[in-house]
Design an enzyme around this catalytic site. Structure first.
Site, short mmCIF file in Angstrom:
data_model
loop_
_atom_site.label_atom_id
_atom_site.label_comp_id
_atom_site.label_asym_id
_atom_site.label_seq_id
_atom_site.Cartn_x
_atom_site.Cartn_y
_atom_site.Cartn_z
N ASP A 165 33.68 39.01 55.70
CA ASP A 165 34.10 40.40 55.57
C ASP A 165 32.91 41.36 55.59
OD1 ASP A 165 35.85 42.55 54.98
OD2 ASP A 165 35.50 42.30 52.83
N ASN A 424 29.50 30.87 50.13
CA ASN A 424 30.45 31.81 49.55
C ASN A 424 31.86 31.49 50.05
OD1 ASN A 424 31.05 34.47 48.12
ND2 ASN A 424 32.00 34.79 50.13
N GLU A 425 32.72 31.19 49.11
CA GLU A 425 34.15 31.00 49.36
C GLU A 425 34.45 30.05 50.52
OE1 GLU A 425 36.31 34.66 49.53
OE2 GLU A 425 36.01 34.98 47.39
N ASN A 478 35.00 34.05 42.44
CA ASN A 478 35.35 35.35 43.02
C ASN A 478 36.85 35.56 42.77
OD1 ASN A 478 32.75 35.23 44.01
ND2 ASN A 478 33.33 35.05 46.16
N TYR A 480 40.26 38.35 42.20
CA TYR A 480 40.76 39.70 42.46
C TYR A 480 42.15 39.92 41.87
CZ TYR A 480 36.76 40.35 45.51
OH TYR A 480 35.48 40.50 45.99
N TYR A 484 44.13 41.77 45.09
CA TYR A 484 44.81 40.99 46.15
C TYR A 484 46.06 40.30 45.62
CZ TYR A 484 40.82 41.75 49.23
OH TYR A 484 39.84 42.32 50.01
N GLU A 515 32.50 37.79 41.78
CA GLU A 515 33.16 38.93 42.44
C GLU A 515 34.41 39.29 41.67
OE1 GLU A 515 33.99 38.57 46.64
OE2 GLU A 515 32.02 37.71 47.06
N TRP A 560 32.20 43.35 42.60
CA TRP A 560 32.18 43.45 44.06
C TRP A 560 32.60 44.85 44.42
CZ3 TRP A 560 29.80 40.60 47.41
CH2 TRP A 560 30.03 40.82 48.79
N LYS A 579 35.10 48.68 48.21
CA LYS A 579 35.04 48.23 46.81
C LYS A 579 33.75 48.65 46.13
CE LYS A 579 38.23 44.41 47.46
NZ LYS A 579 38.23 44.32 48.94
C1 GCB Z 1 35.61 38.09 48.92
C2 GCB Z 1 34.40 37.85 49.74
C3 GCB Z 1 33.69 39.13 50.11
C4 GCB Z 1 34.72 40.18 50.50
C5 GCB Z 1 35.61 40.45 49.31
C6 GCB Z 1 36.71 41.49 49.59
O1 GCB Z 1 36.09 37.24 48.23
O2 GCB Z 1 33.50 36.96 49.15
O3 GCB Z 1 32.81 38.89 51.17
O4 GCB Z 1 34.14 41.36 50.96
O5 GCB Z 1 36.24 39.27 48.93
O6 GCB Z 1 36.49 42.65 49.35
O7 GCB Z 1 37.76 41.09 50.07
#
Ligand code: GCB
Length: 609
Positions: A165, A424-425, A478, A480, A484, A515, A560, A579
């Site tokens: 992303d 990462n992820e 990470n 959200y 999300y 994150e 993040w 973000k």
């Molecule tokens: C994540 C990723 C990061 C993205 C973020 C997002 O989990 O590691 O690269 O930018 O989410 O904002 O969706």
């Protein structure tokens, strides 16, 4: 790999500025030998910069494939007889370099330095010779590259798709150097520091600096290595003779978060006649890092990560290293009370770590293995699993291993780096993922037994499902909840986040939430705190903090993101990812003031934690 340096025996020349540049959409430059003369049809391009956004031209912005840079440089007259090296801070994602008509180096991977020794090529030339330097940079991402991607043919031309992303900025993002060293020279140094109590002398602290110097060159058999460690006032506090050894420092001033105290290790190669062959200076921060149970200890003291996942990203410049932005960003980290950041999602410019060392800012250093997960945004439905012989397989793993080697080789001596992040992820819930990562964790530990190793785990591989986290020393998550998932429903988000963190805490390892964040349009407000508003971002962070503070194993919070940043176009992105706690031009959103309250008061109560 050592840095170019001006010392009594070394000299540097930076090749930044305007280079000739052109795209090669048809991939003909190599056959037509564009390196063999002035670059045909070229225009100006600044270095360092991503080339994508410098011109208002979609063909440049979205270019896929090779692009060419060229300039001439005169080797300083005084360098005659010296070893002369051409060094690139990075070239994204791979490069071939020619000097005049001769190919001098190729490099894979967009975020680590590489160099070419030009000494042989210069032999026999008159002092002060002019050289033509041509670089062919390729931005294509494939299943073998780190990070991965796929190029698709569309009616509009070739398009690069990728699973991460952030925008696929490319070009020469960092400084290019020509530098000279003596022909017998310091090639590498590794320092490992320790802290102990003096034997029998009560509370007295003793610092140790174990050093290992590699010397190379013509008369390497005839030189002796001598080292001297000097404190911040220039006083010699320890000295040694021999290529390796351990220096003792009584009552050292330790490097600590918020206290970036550095010593200078002067390394000299001295000939039998007492003549100085070479001198190189390595900065040293004396500190220890350790994971013990659920604690992350720096100098034996519990450390709590407060800060951000960042990006190297700015308008027009893209991913160029920029000293103005570097100093400003570190000042903003201080302003907001942060003590750390992660180099999401790739190694940053070397200057970033220098400043972090000097400011006592703690760094989680990440390799560019991002987007190894086809289930996430931009995924390829029907393509099956990420890891496998036809997708991200042995070739990618070999490039990934090499990227880790280059990362550790470059950053091993930075006290600011306390934790390696190997990905990462990635997909991490499958046998294939486990098999892919196991040797990479082993490799990282072999290269650096002194620092913990982790990777940022994705929400789709929660506790119990993830097969890779057991390889890690630190659980990096990470998450959200409230963005999300449970979008806008912070009560549900709080319950779900808490349940998940409590599950991870049973592993008995420290947890860093690497994150958590919510897209926020600066200037958008609402009395009812709707998602995308500044009010929501602050409320979302407050919810997360309530949970973190209630789970003992959580030793870190990295929001993040530090600032809004550019991504590829998509229905979930409005002029990039929003973000950021700061806008792309570094103006604080309301959440910045909220974080500042929390982090500054934490800093007041524990200045070095
Ligand atoms: C994540 C990723 C990061 C993205 C973020 C997002 O989990 O590691 O690269 O930018 O989410 O904002 O969706």
């Amino acid at each position: 790999m050592l840095r170019p340096q001006d010392t009594a025996t070394r000299e540097t020349k930076r090749l930044d500025g305007l280079w000739s540049f052109r795209l090669d959409p048809d991939g003909v430059g190599r056959d037509e030998r564009w390196f063999a003369g002035p670059l045909p049809g070229a225009f100006e391009m600044p270095v360092p910069a991503s080339y994508n956004d410098v011109l208002p031209d979609a063909a440049v912005r979205l270019h896929v494939g090779e692009a060419w840079y060229q300039r001439t440089v005169r080797v300083p007259h005084g360098w005659a007889g010296e070893r002369v090296v051409l060094r690139f801070g990075s070239a994204t994602h791979r490069a071939t370099v020619w000097v005049d008509d001769v190919e001098v180096v190729r490099h894979e991977g967009g975020y680590t330095p590489f160099e070419a020794d030009l000494t042989g090529l210069l032999a026999g030339r008159a002092p002060g010779a002019e050289l033509r330097v041509t670089v062919c940079v390729d931005n294509e991402l494939t299943f073998a590259s780190i990070p991965p991607g796929i190029v698709v043919e569309t009616p509009g031309g070739r398009r690069q798709h990728y699973f991460h992303d952030f925008f696929n900025y490319a070009g020469l993002h960092r400084s290019v150097w020509l530098y000279a060293t003596p022909t017998t020279y310091v090639d590498d140094v590794t320092v490992v520091t320790g802290v102990s109590r003096g034997p029998g002398d009560g509370d007295e602290v003793v610092g140790t600096v174990a050093y290992d110097v590699v010397a190379e060159g013509r008369d390497v058999g005839g030189v002796e290595v001598r080292v001297e460690l000097r404190d911040g006032d220039g006083r010699t506090v320890a000295a040694g003779i021999g290529a390796s050894g351990t220096l003792r420092v009584e009552g050292p001033h330790l490097w600590a978060p918020g206290d970036g105290y550095l010593y200078d290790l002067e390394i000299r190669l001295v000939g039998a006649d007492g003549v100085l062959a070479d001198v190189y200076i390595q900065t040293v921060g004396i500190r220890t890092v350790e994971v013990r149970g659920t604690q992350f200890l720096v100098n034996g003291e519990p450390f709590r990560f407060r800060g951000f996942g960042k990006h190297e990203d700015a308008a027009i410049r893209g991913k160029a290293h920029d000293a103005v932005l570097l100093v400003h960003d570190l000042a903003l980290l201080d302003w907001i009370g942060a003590n750390s950041f992660r180099t999401s999602h790739y190694p940053y410019a070397e200057e970033v770590y220098d400043l972090a060392d000097r400011h006592g800012v703690v760094v989680i250093d990440e390799v560019a293995a991002v987007g190894q997960n086809f289930d996430l945004q931009g995924g390829l439905p029907g393509r099956g699993r990420t890891f496998g012989p036809d997708t991200v397989g042995a070739a990618a793993q070999a490039n990934h291993a090499q990227a880790i080697r280059e990362l550790v080789a470059r950053d091993k001596n930075h006290p600011c780096v306390v934790l390696w992040s190997v990905a990462n992820e990635p997909e991490s819930e499958t046998d294939e993922a486990r098999a892919y990562f196991e040797p990479l964790f082993e490799l990282t530990r072999e290269l650096d037994p002194t620092r913990p190793v982790g990777f940022a785990n994705v929400a789709t591989a929660p506790h119990g499902a993830c097969r890779v986290s057991e390889l890690a020393d630190v659980v990096m998550l990470n998450r959200y909840y409230g963005w999300y998932v449970d979008t806008g429903d912070l009560a549900s988000a709080e319950a779900h986040l808490r349940a998940e963190l409590e599950a991870w805490a049973t592993d008995g390892k420290p947890i860093v939430v690497t994150e958590y964040g919510a897209d926020t349009l600066a200037g958008l407000h609402s009395a009812t705190g709707e998602p995308w508003t500044e009010e929501f971002q602050a409320a979302y962070l407050a919810m997360n903090h309530r949970v973190f503070d209630a789970v003992d194993a959580v030793v870190g919070e990295h929001v993040w993101n530090f600032a809004d940043f550019e991504t590829s176009a998509g229905v979930h992105r409005v002029d990039g990812n929003r973000k950021g706690v700061f806008t792309r031009d570094r103006r604080p959103k309301a959440a910045a003031h909220f974080l500042r309250e929390r982090w500054r008061s934490a800093r007041r109560s524990a200045p070095t934690a």
